[in-house]
Design a protein around this motif. Structure first.
Motif, PDB file in Angstrom:
ATOM      1  N   ALA A 119       0.559 -48.326  48.204  1.00  0.00           N
ATOM      2  CA  ALA A 119      -0.741 -48.149  48.438  1.00  0.00           C
ATOM      3  C   ALA A 119      -1.753 -47.674  47.505  1.00  0.00           C
ATOM      4  O   ALA A 119      -3.459 -48.106  46.919  1.00  0.00           O
ATOM      5  CB  ALA A 119      -0.602 -47.623  49.375  1.00  0.00           C
ATOM      6  N   GLY A 120      -1.520 -47.574  45.977  1.00  0.00           N
ATOM      7  CA  GLY A 120      -2.072 -47.183  44.711  1.00  0.00           C
ATOM      8  C   GLY A 120      -1.528 -45.430  44.507  1.00  0.00           C
ATOM      9  O   GLY A 120      -0.957 -45.422  44.093  1.00  0.00           O
ATOM     10  N   SER A 121      -3.222 -45.346  44.882  1.00  0.00           N
ATOM     11  CA  SER A 121      -3.186 -43.786  44.178  1.00  0.00           C
ATOM     12  C   SER A 121      -2.759 -43.198  45.179  1.00  0.00           C
ATOM     13  O   SER A 121      -2.067 -42.367  44.479  1.00  0.00           O
ATOM     14  CB  SER A 121      -4.767 -43.818  44.760  1.00  0.00           C
ATOM     15  N   THR A 122      -2.141 -42.984  46.308  1.00  0.00           N
ATOM     16  CA  THR A 122      -1.340 -42.483  47.288  1.00  0.00           C
ATOM     17  C   THR A 122       0.511 -42.725  46.361  1.00  0.00           C
ATOM     18  O   THR A 122       1.050 -41.753  46.591  1.00  0.00           O
ATOM     19  CB  THR A 122      -1.747 -42.237  48.766  1.00  0.00           C
ATOM     20  N   ASN A 123       0.943 -43.839  46.565  1.00  0.00           N
ATOM     21  CA  ASN A 123       2.420 -43.795  46.633  1.00  0.00           C
ATOM     22  C   ASN A 123       2.537 -44.863  45.041  1.00  0.00           C
ATOM     23  O   ASN A 123       3.712 -44.553  44.357  1.00  0.00           O
ATOM     24  CB  ASN A 123       2.950 -44.831  47.674  1.00  0.00           C
ATOM     25  N   THR A 143       4.630 -49.187  37.792  1.00  0.00           N
ATOM     26  CA  THR A 143       3.851 -49.919  36.545  1.00  0.00           C
ATOM     27  C   THR A 143       2.041 -49.293  36.272  1.00  0.00           C
ATOM     28  O   THR A 143       1.955 -48.709  35.721  1.00  0.00           O
ATOM     29  CB  THR A 143       3.255 -50.662  36.316  1.00  0.00           C
ATOM     30  N   ILE A 144       1.700 -49.065  37.869  1.00  0.00           N
ATOM     31  CA  ILE A 144       0.063 -48.355  37.954  1.00  0.00           C
ATOM     32  C   ILE A 144      -0.316 -47.724  39.187  1.00  0.00           C
ATOM     33  O   ILE A 144       1.282 -47.857  39.971  1.00  0.00           O
ATOM     34  CB  ILE A 144      -0.891 -49.639  38.040  1.00  0.00           C
ATOM     35  N   GLY A 145      -1.151 -47.128  39.617  1.00  0.00           N
ATOM     36  CA  GLY A 145      -1.059 -46.099  40.572  1.00  0.00           C
ATOM     37  C   GLY A 145      -0.749 -45.306  40.180  1.00  0.00           C
ATOM     38  O   GLY A 145      -0.864 -45.353  39.681  1.00  0.00           O
ATOM     39  N   GLY A 146      -0.467 -44.488  41.738  1.00  0.00           N
ATOM     40  CA  GLY A 146      -0.388 -43.036  41.212  1.00  0.00           C
ATOM     41  C   GLY A 146      -2.098 -41.685  41.189  1.00  0.00           C
ATOM     42  O   GLY A 146      -3.192 -42.381  41.153  1.00  0.00           O
ATOM     43  N   ALA A 147      -2.166 -41.126  40.736  1.00  0.00           N
ATOM     44  CA  ALA A 147      -3.190 -39.770  40.782  1.00  0.00           C
ATOM     45  C   ALA A 147      -4.514 -40.338  39.989  1.00  0.00           C
ATOM     46  O   ALA A 147      -4.820 -40.077  39.702  1.00  0.00           O
ATOM     47  CB  ALA A 147      -2.904 -38.770  40.858  1.00  0.00           C
ATOM     48  N   ASN A 148      -3.073 -41.098  38.761  1.00  0.00           N
ATOM     49  CA  ASN A 148      -4.120 -41.180  37.514  1.00  0.00           C
ATOM     50  C   ASN A 148      -4.263 -43.287  37.309  1.00  0.00           C
ATOM     51  O   ASN A 148      -4.504 -43.538  36.228  1.00  0.00           O
ATOM     52  CB  ASN A 148      -3.759 -41.124  36.459  1.00  0.00           C
ATOM     53  N   ASN A 149      -3.829 -43.464  37.949  1.00  0.00           N
ATOM     54  CA  ASN A 149      -3.206 -45.290  37.640  1.00  0.00           C
ATOM     55  C   ASN A 149      -2.377 -45.380  36.737  1.00  0.00           C
ATOM     56  O   ASN A 149      -3.020 -46.372  36.270  1.00  0.00           O
ATOM     57  CB  ASN A 149      -4.991 -46.200  37.730  1.00  0.00           C
ATOM     58  N   LEU A 150      -1.446 -44.869  36.304  1.00  0.00           N
ATOM     59  CA  LEU A 150      -1.079 -44.976  35.479  1.00  0.00           C
ATOM     60  C   LEU A 150       0.471 -45.391  35.036  1.00  0.00           C
ATOM     61  O   LEU A 150       1.535 -45.301  34.556  1.00  0.00           O
ATOM     62  CB  LEU A 150      -0.832 -43.839  34.470  1.00  0.00           C
TER      63      LEU A 150
END
Length: 192
Positions: A119-123, A143-150
Motif C-alpha cells: 500500500a505504499g507508505s504503510t507497508n 524497493t519503494i514505499g515506507g515512511a521515506n518512499n525508499l
C-alpha cells in the motif's frame, strides 16, 4: 528453460515459452525434488505472467496459475520459495493498490491466495527479490514505499496475518531501494 550437464558443458532445451504458457521467465527455478517451479513476467491468459512446473527432463509442463493484475498481482521478478505445503512469492505490480502483492499457492495449482496488498507508505511497495522463511515468518523487502518512499524490510505470517514493518530505508543512513533477497544465518537477516 535450460538444463546444463556441467561435466561436458552441454545443455538441453526443456521448453520454449510461447505466450500461452508464459513469456519472459524471471527469477530462478526451485525444486521440490520432483518438479521445477518458476514464474514468468508476461504471457498466459491475461498476459500478466504465470506460475508453472515442469519435470527436469522437460516433460510434464503444467501451467499452475495465470496472474491477473488487480486480483493477484503481476510482474514477478523474484523466485518462489516452498515450505513443503505451499509455494510463496511476490508480485511487483498489481493488487488492490497496483503496488504489488504477496501470494501463496499449492504445488498442484490449487489454493491460490493473495496474502497481502502492498500500500505504499504503510507497508512498502514494488517488492523485488524473493521471500525468506525462518519457519515462522516470511521476510522480504520492497524497493519503494515506507515512511521515506525508499523501501522497507518486513515480515508476515504465512497466512497473511501479523505483518510487521521492520525497517524503513532512509537513504544515506541505511540505504535505499533494495533489489535483492534477504538471507539469514539463523540469528541475523542480511541484505543489500
Amino acid at each position: 528453460v535450460l538444463s546444463f550437464l556441467s561435466l561436458h558443458a552441454q545443455h538441453t532445451k526443456l521448453l520454449d515459452f510461447n505466450d500461452t504458457n508464459g513469456a519472459l521467465p524471471w527469477g530462478s527455478l526451485i525444486s521440490d525434488g520432483t518438479f521445477l517451479y518458476g514464474m514468468t513476467a508476461e504471457g498466459g491468459v491475461n498476459d500478466d505472467g504465470v506460475i508453472f512446473k515442469i519435470l527436469p527432463d522437460g516433460s510434464g509442463y503444467v501451467k499452475l496459475f495465470d496472474f491477473e493484475a488487480t486480483t493477484s498481482g503481476n510482474f514477478t521478478p523474484g523466485s518462489l520459495i516452498y515450505d513443503g505445503t505451499f509455494l510463496y512469492g511476490m508480485a511487483n505490480d498489481g493488487g488492490a493498490n497496483d503496488l504489488g502483492t504477496i501470494f501463496k499457492i499449492r504445488p498442484d495449482g490449487t489454493g491460490f491466495l493473495k496474502l497481502l496488498d502492498f500500500a505504499g507508505s504503510t507497508n512498502g511497495a514494488r517488492p523485488e527479490g524473493s521471500l525468506f522463511s525462518d519457519g515462522t515468518f516470511l521476510y522480504g523487502m520492497t524497493t519503494i514505499g515506507g515512511a521515506n518512499n525508499l523501501g522497507t524490510v518486513f515480515k508476515v505470517m504465512p497466512d497473511g496475518t501479523g505483518f510487521i514493518k521492520l525497517l524503513d530505508f532512509n537513504g544515506s543512513a541505511n540505504g535505499s531501494t533494495p533489489f535483492g533477497s534477504l538471507i539469514s544465518d539463523g540469528t541475523i537477516l542480511y541484505g543489500m
